[in-house]
Design a protein around this motif. Structure first.
Motif, short mmCIF file in Angstrom:
data_model
loop_
_atom_site.label_atom_id
_atom_site.label_comp_id
_atom_site.label_asym_id
_atom_site.label_seq_id
_atom_site.Cartn_x
_atom_site.Cartn_y
_atom_site.Cartn_z
N ALA A 204 0.67 -1.13 -0.15
CA ALA A 204 0.00 -0.09 0.06
C ALA A 204 0.90 1.23 -0.07
N VAL A 205 0.52 2.11 -0.80
CA VAL A 205 1.45 3.33 -1.23
C VAL A 205 0.39 4.37 -1.16
N ASP A 206 1.04 5.55 -0.48
CA ASP A 206 0.18 6.87 -0.28
C ASP A 206 0.92 7.73 -1.24
N LEU A 207 0.20 8.11 -2.52
CA LEU A 207 0.68 8.99 -3.32
C LEU A 207 1.16 10.38 -2.96
N SER A 208 0.31 10.86 -1.95
CA SER A 208 0.77 12.29 -1.49
C SER A 208 1.97 12.23 -0.82
N LEU A 209 2.36 11.09 -0.15
CA LEU A 209 3.65 11.08 0.59
C LEU A 209 4.87 10.82 -0.45
N VAL A 210 4.65 10.16 -1.46
CA VAL A 210 5.59 10.06 -2.55
C VAL A 210 5.71 11.44 -3.28
N ALA A 211 4.66 12.21 -3.36
CA ALA A 211 4.77 13.48 -4.38
C ALA A 211 5.73 14.41 -3.20
N GLU A 212 5.16 14.23 -1.97
CA GLU A 212 6.00 15.38 -0.94
C GLU A 212 7.59 14.89 -0.96
N GLU A 213 7.93 13.54 -0.80
CA GLU A 213 9.17 13.13 -0.91
C GLU A 213 10.16 13.72 -1.95
N THR A 238 -2.83 3.64 -3.21
CA THR A 238 -2.82 2.84 -4.16
C THR A 238 -1.97 1.54 -3.97
N SER A 239 -1.60 0.58 -4.82
CA SER A 239 -0.86 -0.43 -4.59
C SER A 239 0.06 -0.67 -5.35
N ALA A 243 9.44 2.41 -3.97
CA ALA A 243 10.54 2.81 -4.80
C ALA A 243 10.19 3.17 -6.18
N LEU A 244 9.40 2.41 -6.94
CA LEU A 244 9.47 2.69 -8.19
C LEU A 244 8.23 3.82 -8.26
N LEU A 245 7.37 4.07 -7.65
CA LEU A 245 6.37 5.06 -7.49
C LEU A 245 7.02 6.56 -7.25
N LEU A 246 8.20 6.43 -6.18
CA LEU A 246 8.99 7.65 -6.08
C LEU A 246 9.70 7.80 -7.39
N GLN A 247 10.38 6.83 -7.82
CA GLN A 247 10.96 7.13 -9.14
C GLN A 247 10.08 7.78 -10.24
N LEU A 344 3.47 21.90 -19.48
CA LEU A 344 3.02 20.53 -19.56
C LEU A 344 2.09 20.12 -18.36
N ARG A 345 1.28 19.35 -18.48
CA ARG A 345 0.44 18.77 -17.57
C ARG A 345 0.48 17.08 -17.70
N ALA A 346 1.12 16.44 -16.43
CA ALA A 346 1.63 14.88 -16.63
C ALA A 346 0.53 14.22 -15.54
N THR A 347 -0.29 13.53 -15.93
CA THR A 347 -1.31 12.86 -15.15
C THR A 347 -1.13 11.36 -15.19
N VAL A 348 -0.86 11.10 -13.80
CA VAL A 348 -0.66 9.48 -13.53
C VAL A 348 -2.06 9.11 -12.81
N ARG A 349 -2.70 7.99 -13.43
CA ARG A 349 -3.78 7.33 -12.81
C ARG A 349 -3.54 5.91 -12.45
N LEU A 350 -3.62 5.89 -11.37
CA LEU A 350 -3.72 4.21 -10.65
C LEU A 350 -4.63 3.72 -9.97
N GLU A 351 -5.01 2.58 -9.92
CA GLU A 351 -6.15 2.05 -9.28
C GLU A 351 -6.08 2.31 -7.94
N ALA A 352 -7.19 3.01 -7.26
CA ALA A 352 -7.28 3.17 -5.73
C ALA A 352 -7.38 2.14 -4.84
N GLN A 353 -6.69 1.92 -3.75
CA GLN A 353 -6.72 0.98 -2.93
C GLN A 353 -6.56 1.38 -1.39
N HIS A 354 -7.44 1.27 -0.74
CA HIS A 354 -7.31 1.59 0.92
C HIS A 354 -6.33 0.55 1.44
N PRO A 355 -5.52 1.08 2.38
CA PRO A 355 -4.58 0.24 3.17
C PRO A 355 -5.48 -0.85 3.85
#
Length: 355
Positions: A204-213, A238-239, A243-247, A344-355
Motif C-alpha cells: 500500500a502506497v500513499d501518492l501524497s507522501l510520494v509526491a512530498e518526498e 494505491t498498490s 521505490a518505483l512510484l517514487l522514481q 505541460l501537465r502530466a497525469t498518472v492514474r492508478l487503481e485506488a486501494q485503501h490500506p
C-alpha cells in the motif's frame, strides 16, 4: 485425418443415423398394422407383412446409400466453406512466424466466432508490430547514446596522449563527468527494464507522501533554477512499489523543473482520488508544445526541446519513458497534455486501494 475430413464423416454419419432412425420408425408403424398371415379368402389381394418387407428392404437400402453419398459430398462442401476462414488465419500466422507483422487477415463477413478470432489476431499483430518497432527504435537510440560517452572518452585520451603538457586535473574532471553520464544512462536503462518486466513486490502506497518526498528531494535543483514548487492534494492510496512510484514522481518533477521558464517558473504537484482511481498530477510552466511533440515525449531518448544535452541536469532522455513504463506496470497510465499558456501537465492514474 484432417479437420475437414473429420467434419465430413461426422456430417455423413449424423445424416445416415437420422435417416436410418426415420426409416426404422416408418417401418415399425407400417408393420404394426399389417397382419403377418397370408390372405387365403375370396376377394382382392391384400399384402401381408412379408410382402411389405420384401418390397421395402431394397428401397430402404437405396435410400441409405443415397444419404451416405449425399452426406459425404455435402459434408465435404460445407466443411470446406466453414473452414475457409481458418486458411486465411493460418496463412497470416505463417507470415507472422516468418517475421512479417504488417500482414492483416481483415476477414470479411458477419461477426461470428471466426471473425472475432481474426479480429483478435489482427489486433495482436498490430500490438506486436508497434512493440517491435518501439524496441528497434529504443535499441538504436540506446546504442547511439551509449556510444557517445565512450567516443568522448576515447577522444579525450587520444588528445592527452598527443599533448603531454595537457592539464591532468582537467582531463580527470572531464573523464569523471563523461563516466558519470554513462553510469546515469546505464542505471536508467536498468530501471526501465525492471519497470517493463513488472518484477516488484506490491504494498500500500500513499501518492501524497510520494509526491512530498519527490518535491523535497528536488527542491535544491528547483531553487538553483529559480523554480517554485507547490504541493497540494489529499491522501491517495494505491498498490505498488514505493521505490518505483517514487522514481515515477521524481522523474515527472525533475522533468517539470528542467523544462521550465528561465525566470519565474512554477511546478504544481497535486494528488486526488476520483472514484476508483488515485491520481497524481504534475504541472509546470514552460514553452508552448504542439500536440504532435507531446505525443513523442514518452518515447525513449526524447526531450522537450532538443536531443542535445545542454547542462548537468538535462537527463538522458529516459525520464518520461521510465515514468510511463512504471505506470503501465502498476496497471495505470500516464497522460501528457500541453497547456495553452505553455508548459505541460502530466497525469498518472492508478487503481485506488485503501490500506
Amino acid at each position: 485425418m484432417s479437420v475437414r475430413l473429420k467434419l465430413t464423416l461426422s456430417y455423413a454419419g449424423f445424416l445416415m443415423l437420422a435417416g436410418a432412425l426415420l426409416l426404422a420408425v416408418v417401418w415399425a408403424f407400417l408393420l404394426r398394422y399389417v397382419p403377418a398371415g397370408q390372405n387365403t379368402g375370396p376377394g382382392p389381394f391384400v399384402p401381408n407383412r412379408g410382402d411389405l418387407i420384401r418390397a421395402f428392404t431394397p428401397a430402404v437400402s437405396w435410400a441409405l446409400v443415397f444419404l451416405l453419398v449425399f452426406g459425404l459430398l455435402g459434408g465435404w462442401f460445407l466443411a470446406g466453406r466453414m473452414l475457409a476462414p481458418l486458411a486465411r488465419i493460418t496463412e497470416a500466422t505463417r507470415r507472422a512466424a516468418d517475421g512479417s507483422l504488417s500482414h492483416r487477415i481483415a476477414l470479411p463477413g458477419r461477426q461470428d466466432e471466426f471473425r472475432e478470432l481474426a479480429d483478435s489476431f489482427d489486433a495482436m499483430l498490430a500490438r506486436l508490430e508497434a512493440q517491435v518497432a518501439e524496441q528497434r527504435r529504443f535499441a538504436a537510440n540506446a546504442s547511439h547514446e551509449l556510444r557517445t560517452p565512450l567516443a568522448i572518452t576515447r577522444t579525450l585520451l587520444d588528445v592527452a596522449c598527443r599533448d603531454p603538457d595537457r592539464d591532468v586535473d582537467e582531463l580527470i574532471e572531464r573523464l569523471r563527468a563523461v563516466n558519470a553520464r554513462a553510469i546515469e544512462l546505464t542505471e536508467a536503462l536498468l530501471v526501465l527494464s525492471r519497470a517493463e518486466q513488472g518484477s516488484f513486490a506490491r504494498d500500500a502506497v500513499d501518492l501524497s507522501l510520494v509526491a512530498e518526498e519527490a518535491a523535497e528531494t528536488l527542491l535544491p535543483l528547483a531553487e538553483a533554477r529559480g523554480v517554485t514548487i507547490r504541493t497540494t492534494g489529499t491522501i491517495a492510496w494505491t498498490s505498488g512499489s514505493y521505490a518505483l512510484l517514487l522514481q515515477l514522481a521524481s522523474n515527472l518533477v525533475h522533468n517539470a523543473i528542467v523544462h521550465n521558464l528561465p525566470v519565474g517558473g512554477r511546478v504544481e504537484i497535486s494528488t486526488a482520488v476520483h472514484g476508483d482511481l488515485a491520481e497524481l498530477v504534475v504541472e509546470n510552466t514552460g514553452a508552448v508544445l504542439s500536440p504532435e511533440r507531446v505525443a513523442t515525449l514518452t518515447e525513449p531518448f526524447q526531450r522537450g526541446s532538443e536531443r542535445i544535452r545542454t547542462d548537468d541536469h538535462a537527463g538522458v532522455g529516459l525520464g518520461l519513458a521510465i515514468a510511463r513504463s512504471i505506470a503501465t506496470a502498476h496497471g495505470g497510465a500516464l497522460a501528457l497534455t500541453a497547456l495553452a499558456g505553455g508548459g505541460l501537465r502530466a497525469t498518472v492514474r492508478l487503481e485506488a486501494q485503501h490500506p
